[in-house]
Design a protein around this motif. Sequence first.
Motif, PDB file in Angstrom:
ATOM      1  N   PRO A   1      -6.336  18.414 103.209  1.00  0.00           N
ATOM      2  CA  PRO A   1      -6.329  19.410 104.289  1.00  0.00           C
ATOM      3  C   PRO A   1      -6.059  18.790 105.659  1.00  0.00           C
ATOM      4  CG  PRO A   1      -8.237  19.717 102.872  1.00  0.00           C
ATOM      5  CD  PRO A   1      -7.617  18.410 102.495  1.00  0.00           C
ATOM      6  N   ALA A   2      -6.597  17.598 105.876  1.00  0.00           N
ATOM      7  CA  ALA A   2      -6.399  16.951 107.171  1.00  0.00           C
ATOM      8  C   ALA A   2      -4.932  16.594 107.393  1.00  0.00           C
ATOM      9  CB  ALA A   2      -7.273  15.695 107.269  1.00  0.00           C
ATOM     10  N   THR A   3      -4.235  16.134 106.365  1.00  0.00           N
ATOM     11  CA  THR A   3      -2.828  15.760 106.546  1.00  0.00           C
ATOM     12  C   THR A   3      -1.972  16.975 106.871  1.00  0.00           C
ATOM     13  OG1 THR A   3      -2.364  15.925 104.161  1.00  0.00           O
ATOM     14  CG2 THR A   3      -3.036  13.781 104.998  1.00  0.00           C
ATOM     15  N   LEU A   4      -2.141  18.064 106.142  1.00  0.00           N
ATOM     16  CA  LEU A   4      -1.347  19.265 106.409  1.00  0.00           C
ATOM     17  C   LEU A   4      -1.693  19.870 107.772  1.00  0.00           C
ATOM     18  CD1 LEU A   4      -0.931  21.379 103.141  1.00  0.00           C
ATOM     19  CD2 LEU A   4       0.856  20.490 104.639  1.00  0.00           C
ATOM     20  N   ALA A   5      -2.987  19.866 108.112  1.00  0.00           N
ATOM     21  CA  ALA A   5      -3.387  20.414 109.409  1.00  0.00           C
ATOM     22  C   ALA A   5      -2.793  19.604 110.560  1.00  0.00           C
ATOM     23  CB  ALA A   5      -4.905  20.447 109.507  1.00  0.00           C
ATOM     24  N   LEU A   6      -2.766  18.294 110.416  1.00  0.00           N
ATOM     25  CA  LEU A   6      -2.188  17.453 111.458  1.00  0.00           C
ATOM     26  C   LEU A   6      -0.675  17.672 111.566  1.00  0.00           C
ATOM     27  CD1 LEU A   6      -4.292  14.222 110.899  1.00  0.00           C
ATOM     28  CD2 LEU A   6      -4.181  15.550 113.023  1.00  0.00           C
ATOM     29  N   ILE A   7      -0.016  17.910 110.426  1.00  0.00           N
ATOM     30  CA  ILE A   7       1.416  18.230 110.460  1.00  0.00           C
ATOM     31  C   ILE A   7       1.644  19.521 111.241  1.00  0.00           C
ATOM     32  CG2 ILE A   7       3.349  19.029 109.025  1.00  0.00           C
ATOM     33  CD1 ILE A   7       2.502  16.955 106.944  1.00  0.00           C
ATOM     34  N   ARG A   8       0.776  20.511 111.009  1.00  0.00           N
ATOM     35  CA  ARG A   8       0.886  21.790 111.732  1.00  0.00           C
ATOM     36  C   ARG A   8       0.796  21.576 113.241  1.00  0.00           C
ATOM     37  NH1 ARG A   8       1.745  25.519 114.330  1.00  0.00           N
ATOM     38  NH2 ARG A   8       1.126  27.708 114.101  1.00  0.00           N
ATOM     39  N   ASN A   9      -0.003  20.615 113.662  1.00  0.00           N
ATOM     40  CA  ASN A   9      -0.181  20.350 115.091  1.00  0.00           C
ATOM     41  C   ASN A   9       0.874  19.397 115.645  1.00  0.00           C
ATOM     42  OD1 ASN A   9      -2.989  21.436 116.318  1.00  0.00           O
ATOM     43  ND2 ASN A   9      -3.134  21.173 114.107  1.00  0.00           N
TER      44      ASN A   9
ATOM     45  N   PRO B   1      -2.829  30.409 113.097  1.00  0.00           N
ATOM     46  CA  PRO B   1      -2.835  29.673 114.365  1.00  0.00           C
ATOM     47  C   PRO B   1      -3.177  28.210 114.134  1.00  0.00           C
ATOM     48  CG  PRO B   1      -4.194  31.675 114.484  1.00  0.00           C
ATOM     49  CD  PRO B   1      -3.867  31.463 113.050  1.00  0.00           C
ATOM     50  N   ARG B   2      -2.820  27.373 115.111  1.00  0.00           N
ATOM     51  CA  ARG B   2      -3.050  25.938 114.952  1.00  0.00           C
ATOM     52  C   ARG B   2      -4.518  25.593 114.788  1.00  0.00           C
ATOM     53  NH1 ARG B   2      -0.239  21.952 118.915  1.00  0.00           N
ATOM     54  NH2 ARG B   2      -1.509  23.043 120.457  1.00  0.00           N
ATOM     55  N   ASP B   3      -5.414  26.340 115.461  1.00  0.00           N
ATOM     56  CA  ASP B   3      -6.822  25.965 115.397  1.00  0.00           C
ATOM     57  C   ASP B   3      -7.453  26.287 114.049  1.00  0.00           C
ATOM     58  OD1 ASP B   3      -7.018  28.687 115.569  1.00  0.00           O
ATOM     59  OD2 ASP B   3      -7.978  28.733 117.543  1.00  0.00           O
ATOM     60  N   GLN B   4      -6.743  27.019 113.189  1.00  0.00           N
ATOM     61  CA  GLN B   4      -7.236  27.293 111.840  1.00  0.00           C
ATOM     62  C   GLN B   4      -6.434  26.537 110.784  1.00  0.00           C
ATOM     63  OE1 GLN B   4      -7.036  31.723 112.064  1.00  0.00           O
ATOM     64  NE2 GLN B   4      -9.179  31.618 111.477  1.00  0.00           N
ATOM     65  N   ALA B   5      -5.649  25.558 111.208  1.00  0.00           N
ATOM     66  CA  ALA B   5      -4.764  24.859 110.271  1.00  0.00           C
ATOM     67  C   ALA B   5      -5.533  24.133 109.178  1.00  0.00           C
ATOM     68  CB  ALA B   5      -3.878  23.870 111.036  1.00  0.00           C
ATOM     69  N   GLY B   6      -6.675  23.546 109.539  1.00  0.00           N
ATOM     70  CA  GLY B   6      -7.456  22.817 108.537  1.00  0.00           C
ATOM     71  C   GLY B   6      -7.975  23.730 107.446  1.00  0.00           C
ATOM     72  N   ALA B   7      -8.550  24.866 107.835  1.00  0.00           N
ATOM     73  CA  ALA B   7      -9.087  25.800 106.852  1.00  0.00           C
ATOM     74  C   ALA B   7      -7.979  26.378 105.981  1.00  0.00           C
ATOM     75  CB  ALA B   7      -9.838  26.919 107.562  1.00  0.00           C
ATOM     76  N   ALA B   8      -6.831  26.732 106.591  1.00  0.00           N
ATOM     77  CA  ALA B   8      -5.722  27.280 105.819  1.00  0.00           C
ATOM     78  C   ALA B   8      -5.158  26.246 104.853  1.00  0.00           C
ATOM     79  CB  ALA B   8      -4.623  27.781 106.753  1.00  0.00           C
ATOM     80  N   SER B   9      -5.001  25.009 105.320  1.00  0.00           N
ATOM     81  CA  SER B   9      -4.532  23.937 104.441  1.00  0.00           C
ATOM     82  C   SER B   9      -5.504  23.719 103.293  1.00  0.00           C
ATOM     83  CB  SER B   9      -4.372  22.632 105.234  1.00  0.00           C
ATOM     84  OG  SER B   9      -3.467  22.800 106.302  1.00  0.00           O
ATOM     85  N   ALA B  10      -6.792  23.851 103.589  1.00  0.00           N
ATOM     86  CA  ALA B  10      -7.804  23.675 102.554  1.00  0.00           C
ATOM     87  C   ALA B  10      -7.704  24.766 101.491  1.00  0.00           C
ATOM     88  CB  ALA B  10      -9.199  23.677 103.174  1.00  0.00           C
ATOM     89  N   VAL B  11      -7.376  25.997 101.903  1.00  0.00           N
ATOM     90  CA  VAL B  11      -7.184  27.062 100.922  1.00  0.00           C
ATOM     91  C   VAL B  11      -6.033  26.719  99.995  1.00  0.00           C
ATOM     92  CG1 VAL B  11      -6.524  29.483 100.628  1.00  0.00           C
ATOM     93  CG2 VAL B  11      -8.162  28.855 102.401  1.00  0.00           C
ATOM     94  N   SER B  12      -4.937  26.217 100.572  1.00  0.00           N
ATOM     95  CA  SER B  12      -3.781  25.817  99.774  1.00  0.00           C
ATOM     96  C   SER B  12      -4.159  24.724  98.782  1.00  0.00           C
ATOM     97  CB  SER B  12      -2.671  25.320 100.701  1.00  0.00           C
ATOM     98  OG  SER B  12      -1.606  24.768  99.977  1.00  0.00           O
ATOM     99  N   GLU B  13      -4.858  23.704  99.273  1.00  0.00           N
ATOM    100  CA  GLU B  13      -5.237  22.599  98.399  1.00  0.00           C
ATOM    101  C   GLU B  13      -6.304  23.013  97.386  1.00  0.00           C
ATOM    102  OE1 GLU B  13      -3.680  19.785  98.175  1.00  0.00           O
ATOM    103  OE2 GLU B  13      -2.343  20.504  99.744  1.00  0.00           O
ATOM    104  N   THR B  14      -7.185  23.964  97.769  1.00  0.00           N
ATOM    105  CA  THR B  14      -8.175  24.465  96.822  1.00  0.00           C
ATOM    106  C   THR B  14      -7.488  25.151  95.656  1.00  0.00           C
ATOM    107  OG1 THR B  14      -9.834  24.763  98.545  1.00  0.00           O
ATOM    108  CG2 THR B  14     -10.154  25.993  96.520  1.00  0.00           C
ATOM    109  N   ALA B  15      -6.462  25.949  95.965  1.00  0.00           N
ATOM    110  CA  ALA B  15      -5.695  26.597  94.895  1.00  0.00           C
ATOM    111  C   ALA B  15      -5.085  25.555  93.973  1.00  0.00           C
ATOM    112  CB  ALA B  15      -4.607  27.481  95.501  1.00  0.00           C
ATOM    113  N   TYR B  16      -4.558  24.491  94.567  1.00  0.00           N
ATOM    114  CA  TYR B  16      -3.949  23.406  93.779  1.00  0.00           C
ATOM    115  C   TYR B  16      -4.980  22.738  92.876  1.00  0.00           C
ATOM    116  CZ  TYR B  16      -1.008  19.272  92.906  1.00  0.00           C
ATOM    117  OH  TYR B  16      -0.284  18.281  92.313  1.00  0.00           O
ATOM    118  N   GLU B  17      -6.115  22.359  93.448  1.00  0.00           N
ATOM    119  CA  GLU B  17      -7.114  21.636  92.674  1.00  0.00           C
ATOM    120  C   GLU B  17      -7.814  22.539  91.663  1.00  0.00           C
ATOM    121  OE1 GLU B  17      -7.363  18.535  92.539  1.00  0.00           O
ATOM    122  OE2 GLU B  17      -6.102  18.042  94.257  1.00  0.00           O
TER     123      GLU B  17
END
Length: 510
Positions: free
Chosen positions: A128-136, A395-411
């Motif tokens: 989640p941190a990598t995708l969120a940082l890419i978003r920013n 929005p950018r400030d929710q990038a971590g949570a959104a990325s985590a949803v994506s990765e949660t679906a994956y895992e």
Amino acid sequence: MTSTVRPASPAEAVQRPGRWLALCVLVLAVLLVAVDATVLGLATPYISEDLRPSGAQLLWIGDVYSFVIAGLLVSMGSLGDRVGRKRILLVGATAFGAISVLNAYATTPELMIVARALLGVAGATLMPATLALIRNLFPDPRERSLAVGIWGATASAGTAVGPIAGGFLLEHFWWGSVFLINLPVMAVLVVVGARLLPESRNPDPGPWDLASVLLSLAGMVGVVYAVKEAAAHGLTWTSLTAGLLGIAALHGFVRRQLTLPAPLLDMRLFRNRGFSGAVLADLLTILGLSGLVFFLSQYLQLVQGRGPLEAGLAELPAALGAVAAGLVAGRAARRFSVRAVVSSGLAAVGLALAALTVVGQSTGYPLLGLSLLVVGIGAGFSFTVTADVILSSVPRDQAGAASAVSETAYELGAALGIALLGSVVTGVYRGFTGPAGTPAQAHESLGGAVEAAAHLPADTSADLLDAARQSFVDGLTLAAGVGAAVLLATAVAAWFLLRGQRLEGGSRHP
């Protein structure tokens, strides 16, 4: 109804100097996780021989990492939004490297399962941190699509590097060495990332709600455990109780998020049909793929007799296809449409899995290699575009949570896939009829059969191996058929769910 995404504000549109160099550091974290996931499959036969786990313990070794990471991804993504994504990435990478040493030197199946679980805790901080940082780092949508493509391509490259490097190590060292290759990658990530990565966080995050963390973890682990146990042993009071408790915990988690002023996960994200469709597509795709992939390395080594390095090279076409597709996926989605690219990719993966239903013990490599290439191309298109859709929808400030949803679906998809399709393979395998004197351990796993055969007379050994291998192949082809059905159904669902969805900077499509 056409789904649109929020355009970047003028403040967001400022291009950050050194962003591409920072991206190089971020993809090291992706490489770290991808390599670890692939080397486990190659090492499984050696772990079976050395630690002698039961069939159930072997499945736990394979999927407990996904159980834990699926339960913690949302919490860790939200924590990164609060305390800083750079900070949690560097702490998680350090822990990931340290716990890899514990994996390498595990001496019992139980210790190995615990070590994999702890690795899941550390791994939940990384993706989640990598995708969120890419978003920013990349507010420009076209640059971000390319960055996400590179991110996905690196994950795919890791699936190629892992088997090849792991195969080399397994032919020259003990099985624990495959986990130690995480250490140099982790060291570079931490040292260089501390200097290059910018810090980012939600400026007004609110408190990190511990009750929500516990509900999320209990819910995900309970549900996945129930599915795994029901698939392996049928519906029992244990699996039913675990499932009901897990569902109750997830229900409590959702209700709590709707009432908190600063939730760990903003449930309103799921009102966006494109966001929800992309998440569902990821979950079902991985579900259809993961159980098969987990057993493919065992097929190549224990059925076809390939060495670990040769088996790693045999899986290379999938990674190459995914890398190539990931780098052009964003451009293809803008030229055609999001739903066309995602649905076509998923259909290609489904057809490739269907082709694997005809494999036997002596199937030639051309069919296997071509199927893996098509799987990689299809998955590369689908996963890259869905990741871009998910990042662009928030929005950018929710990038971590959104990325985590994506990765949660994956895992979660990986855990369910190994639990369901892995149980299909194991269930069919255990039913084989061996020659007189076949020990019980031979029915636990194919690795157990190979080990048992080494201590039997030549004729009995040959008969045992032939029966065990054929039963394993029967289970594998059945799992491939189930996976193909899941992928083709997902392709149809994605066509409808992603209707009207587009990437930023692209034209509108039906």
